[in-house]
Design an enzyme around this catalytic site. Structure first.
Site, PDB file in Angstrom:
ATOM      1  N   GLU A 164       2.618   3.747   8.430  1.00 31.19           N
ATOM      2  CA  GLU A 164       1.176   3.745   8.177  1.00 31.19           C
ATOM      3  C   GLU A 164       0.489   4.862   8.955  1.00 31.19           C
ATOM      4  O   GLU A 164      -0.472   5.482   8.473  1.00 31.19           O
ATOM      5  CB  GLU A 164       0.574   2.390   8.544  1.00 31.19           C
ATOM      6  CG  GLU A 164       1.169   1.209   7.788  1.00 31.19           C
ATOM      7  CD  GLU A 164       1.333   1.476   6.301  1.00 31.19           C
ATOM      8  OE1 GLU A 164       0.314   1.687   5.616  1.00 31.19           O
ATOM      9  OE2 GLU A 164       2.482   1.495   5.819  1.00 31.19           O
ATOM     10  N   LEU A 170      -0.287   4.890   1.003  1.00 33.85           N
ATOM     11  CA  LEU A 170      -1.642   4.757   1.527  1.00 33.85           C
ATOM     12  C   LEU A 170      -1.582   4.008   2.850  1.00 33.85           C
ATOM     13  O   LEU A 170      -0.775   3.087   3.012  1.00 33.85           O
ATOM     14  CB  LEU A 170      -2.539   3.972   0.557  1.00 33.85           C
ATOM     15  CG  LEU A 170      -2.829   4.605  -0.805  1.00 33.85           C
ATOM     16  CD1 LEU A 170      -3.498   3.584  -1.721  1.00 33.85           C
ATOM     17  CD2 LEU A 170      -3.708   5.844  -0.652  1.00 33.85           C
ATOM     18  N   GLU A 187       7.706  -2.733  13.140  1.00 36.46           N
ATOM     19  CA  GLU A 187       8.858  -1.933  12.714  1.00 36.46           C
ATOM     20  C   GLU A 187       9.924  -2.796  12.078  1.00 36.46           C
ATOM     21  O   GLU A 187      10.581  -2.390  11.104  1.00 36.46           O
ATOM     22  CB  GLU A 187       9.435  -1.177  13.919  1.00 36.46           C
ATOM     23  CG  GLU A 187      10.549  -0.197  13.572  1.00 36.46           C
ATOM     24  CD  GLU A 187      11.955  -0.794  13.618  1.00 36.46           C
ATOM     25  OE1 GLU A 187      12.919  -0.067  13.303  1.00 36.46           O
ATOM     26  OE2 GLU A 187      12.105  -1.984  13.958  1.00 36.46           O
ATOM     27  N   GLU A 188      10.139  -3.997  12.636  1.00 32.78           N
ATOM     28  CA  GLU A 188      11.242  -4.834  12.157  1.00 32.78           C
ATOM     29  C   GLU A 188      11.062  -5.244  10.698  1.00 32.78           C
ATOM     30  O   GLU A 188      12.026  -5.574  10.020  1.00 32.78           O
ATOM     31  CB  GLU A 188      11.396  -6.072  13.042  1.00 32.78           C
ATOM     32  CG  GLU A 188      11.819  -5.782  14.479  1.00 32.78           C
ATOM     33  CD  GLU A 188      13.230  -5.226  14.607  1.00 32.78           C
ATOM     34  OE1 GLU A 188      13.865  -4.955  13.574  1.00 32.78           O
ATOM     35  OE2 GLU A 188      13.699  -5.048  15.738  1.00 32.78           O
ATOM     36  N   THR A 230       0.841  -1.211   0.000  1.00 28.77           N
ATOM     37  CA  THR A 230       0.000   0.000   0.000  1.00 28.77           C
ATOM     38  C   THR A 230       0.872   1.255   0.000  1.00 28.77           C
ATOM     39  O   THR A 230       0.773   2.092   0.904  1.00 28.77           O
ATOM     40  CB  THR A 230      -0.946   0.019   1.219  1.00 28.77           C
ATOM     41  OG1 THR A 230      -0.149  -0.029   2.425  1.00 28.77           O
ATOM     42  CG2 THR A 230      -1.904  -1.155   1.195  1.00 28.77           C
TER      43      THR A 230
END
Length: 740
Positions: free
Chosen positions: A428, A264, A419-420, A261
């Site tokens: 996001e 987005l 995060e990893e 995405t």
């Protein structure tokens, strides 16, 4: 009659004057709205002292113990436990925040198949297995036996079954494969590379055009363990060094954010690009292994010796491969085979969000963040940062609940998910709330790995926050010394400033190493990243050795990284001090002059390196030189006006105007079209660069490419990037002058 009129007039004037005075000093002052005092209030130094006293190292230790009880890879059952734990802490009636909630995203992640573990083997021509690479790390404590410990793997590596003769490709840089290609036919081979030099994904992306079928990655003990390799008495569990079976997991993607995405927010019904259209991930299978298995492979390679700069710490000469193994090796004429079963899946990952509402400017935000997910137990990465953040929210939350404090501006806390896998939770969040965050955010503070080790503070950020970081560091004692954090930092790393003389050396947020990236590069929000770290004169380790392995546990952290948790406490006190100042100061504590100093340094480097060549091509650097000069004047004038003004007695709108100028400064450096090949990089001063020069990144990269190719189109790009950065600086300067 005239006399009576004059006396009457004088009496009337006297009464009027008295009435005005009474009205001004009696009625007006006594009936002034209650908000007048609040609006003019500045940061309370006595409150900061109270906060520093309240931060408790033992509370941080217990936070870490709780957070590391089970592995908590993104979207795993352990991750959900940490979501619930953070939510519970932030909704505590005695020490919680004003509000807290979870924000879920549907994100594309990559996992190994637990039913079909990835395998790396050495096989002879009859497919007989001669050697099998260890699938899981050796256990030294019960932590490694937890069934949720994920097999070491390369996230986003494609599945596949490939085999070929082995070659050693150093760090997997493009130049490394080019060097090998001078004497070897790389088509149909498997390359083994070590961490460092090139990004994880790039080791495979660089290999594929040469015909390499698969890639192995390992951590060389020379670069992580200072050459130590034995778990009998040298590595963990005897020291902080990586044991031989330790494997660094990681995301093998060059982009950040959810890969399906782009630009987005990855909500339930968001449009997703097809998996086959994802870019920036390995085109061929790749798998990380431990250095004990790397030794078994590299020390058996045939062919000529690798370059001296390619040699490492495995205790043998590193050959490049025949391709393949030595004739005298038991592996002679054998292939290395990769059987990779990774798969991709869209899964729900949560951010946990919490707020303390501001009393005067609730629509101005200071954001403090740390990711929550880890590859395994993640005691250092990221739970050292989470344990610090939970202690900050405990202390500040309790003061709010008790009615002793409420910040001027709103504070938002973010516990980022996934995060990893590529800074997904924070990316996001910035995509979903792009407009609101762009218009209202003062600054972002990131404390991911709070403590790499216990020697000294390390901080990076935009130059404008240098002064507030220094101010906070001067008020915190450095653990194990009689110095402040500031003075101790100065001892380990310093530089000479033209205006500030000798000061600690700060870094810049030029890459995408943690959750500051979407705030800096995508939104242009002034940001800070900080941690305590090690004495680099005593180790060559590129990061703490248990990084992303099954050994990053509470046992490891409490024994070898920060016994007593005093460095965690120092980071909490320093970061919290900065947070309070950013949220409570009447005038946002940014220094534009420090920004202009760095722009001048970047300009001087650019002039030295590029001006002669550019003049020869009729490309003038004068617009850039003039832009920096204009910025210097505008910054100096604004800083001087702030210093010389009694802003507590100015109209609130004037203070708000100045604060908005300071807040929006970094937004002025954004150009959405400057870096079309760098996903979500828009900040023309701090974008990543491959040129290795301390100057403007777009200009440096374009110049490097043009000098290598000599093509007119590439020199045109140099001119383009010179114009981009010149106009960005000119535009930023104009935001600092009086509004017209």
């Amino acid at each position: 009659m005239i006399k009576k009129v004059l006396i009457g007039a004088l009496c009337g004037a006297a009464v009027l004057t008295v009435g005005i005075l009474i009205g001004n000093y009696g009625i007006t002052k006594s009936s002034a709205p209650s908000w007048v005092k609040d609006v003019a209030k500045d940061v309370d130094e006595s409150f900061i002292k109270k906060f520093l006293d309240e931060v408790d190292n033992m509370q941080i230790q217990e936070n870490l113990r709780e957070l590391t009880k089970v592995p908590h890879m993104a979207t795993s059952p352990g991750d959900e436990q940490t979501v619930e734990y953070v939510l519970k802490r932030w909704t505590d009636p005695n020490s919680g925040l004003d509000d807290a909630w979870r924000e879920d995203y549907m994100v594309y992640l990559s996992f190994p198949d637990p039913k079909n573990p990835n395998k790396v083997t050495v096989v002879d021509p009859s497919e007989t297995v001669l050697h099998t690479v260890r699938e899981k790390e050796k256990n030294y404590t019960p932590d490694q036996l937890d069934p949720q410990v994920v097999q070491p793997y390369a996230a986003y590596s494609p599945p596949g079954h490939v085999k070929g003769k082995l070659v050693f490709a150093n760090q997997g840089k493009l130049t490394d494969y080019q060097e090998l290609n001078k004497t070897l036919d790389l088509r149909g081979t498997i390359a083994i590379t070590r961490y460092g030099g090139a990004g994880r994904a790039d080791k495979a992306i660089n290999a594929e055009p040469f015909g390499v079928l698969g890639v192995l990655v390992y951590t060389d003990p020379l670069e992580m363990n200072d050459g130590l390799t034995s778990d009998i008495n040298e590595t963990y569990p005897h020291s902080w060094y990586l044991p031989p079976s330790g494997v660094e997991r990681g995301s093998y993607s060059t982009h950040y954010g959810d890969l399906r995405t782009p630009y987005l927010a990855a909500k339930e019904e968001t449009y997703r690009i097809p998996v086959e259209d994802i870019t920036g991930i390995p085109p061929i299978p790749i798998q990380p292994i431990g250095f004990e298995d790397a030794r078994a492979l590299i020390c058996e390679l045939g062919g000529k010796a690798a370059l001296t700069s390619w040699q490492g710490g495995l205790g043998c000469t590193y050959n490049i491969g025949g391709p393949g193994f030595k004739e005298t090796s038991a592996f002679n004429n054998s292939d290395v085979k990769l059987d990779i079963y990774n798969y991709g899946e869209v899964k729900s990952s949560a951010n946990v969000m919490g707020i303390i509402r501001g009393s005067v400017e609730p629509d101005r935000y200071v954001i403090y963040g740390n990711h929550r997910d880890s590859w395994v137990h993640g005691a250092i990465d990221p739970s050292s940062g989470t344990s610090v953040m939970l202690e900050l929210t405990r202390v500040l939350g309790r003061m709010v609940k008790q009615g002793n404090w409420r910040p001027r501006r709103s504070i938002i806390f973010g516990s980022w998910g996934a995060e990893e896998f590529g800074l997904i939770g924070s990316a996001e969040y910035t995509e979903q709330y792009f407009t609101k965050l762009s218009e209202r955010t003062i600054a972002y503070i990131n404390v991911d790995i709070a403590v790499f080790a216990n020697a000294t503070l390390r901080a990076s950020g935009m130059p404008s926050v240098q002064s507030v970081i220094f101010q906070a560091a001067r008020q915190v004692p450095a653990p194990g010394t009689d110095l402040t954090v500031y003075d101790n930092w100065m001892k380990f790393s310093n530089r000479t400033s033209p205006t500030n003389e000798l000061i600690p050396k700060m870094g810049y947020l030029t890459g995408a190493g943690s959750d500051y990236a979407p705030f800096v590069h995508y939104l242009g929000i002034t940001s800070i990243d900080m941690s305590y770290t090690y004495d680099r004169s005593k180790t060559k380790a590129r990061i703490y050795p248990a990084y992303h392995t099954a050994y990053d546990t509470f046992d490891y952290a409490s024994k070898f990284i920060d016994p007593g948790f005093h460095s965690h406490q120092a980071v909490a006190r320093t970061a919290g001090n900065i947070l309070i100042r950013l949220a409570d100061s009447l005038v946002v504590p940014f220094n534009c002059g420090d920004y202009s100093e760095i722009l001048r340094a970047y300009l001087n480097t650019a002039v030295t390196l590029y001006k002669t060549q550019l003049q020869a091509r009729n490309i003038s650097m004068e617009p850039l030189e003039q832009a920096v000069a204009n910025f210097e004047k505008a910054a100096s004038d604004l800083d001087k006006m702030i210093r010389n003004s009694d802003l507590a007695n100015e109209t609130p709108l004037k203070v708000r105007r100045i604060n908005d100028q300071l807040m929006l400064l970094d937004r002025a450096f954004l150009n959405p079209l400057a870096f079309p090949d760098k996903y979500a990089f828009r900040h023309v001063i701090w974008a990543s660069s491959s040129a290795g020069q301390p100057t403007f990144p777009g200009l440096a990269d374009a110049y490097k490419k043009a000098t290598l190719s000599g093509q007119a189109s590439d020199w045109a790009q140099v001119h383009y990037h010179l114009s981009v950065v010149s106009q960005a600086i000119e535009g930023a300067a104009s935001t600092l002058i009086d509004v017209i």
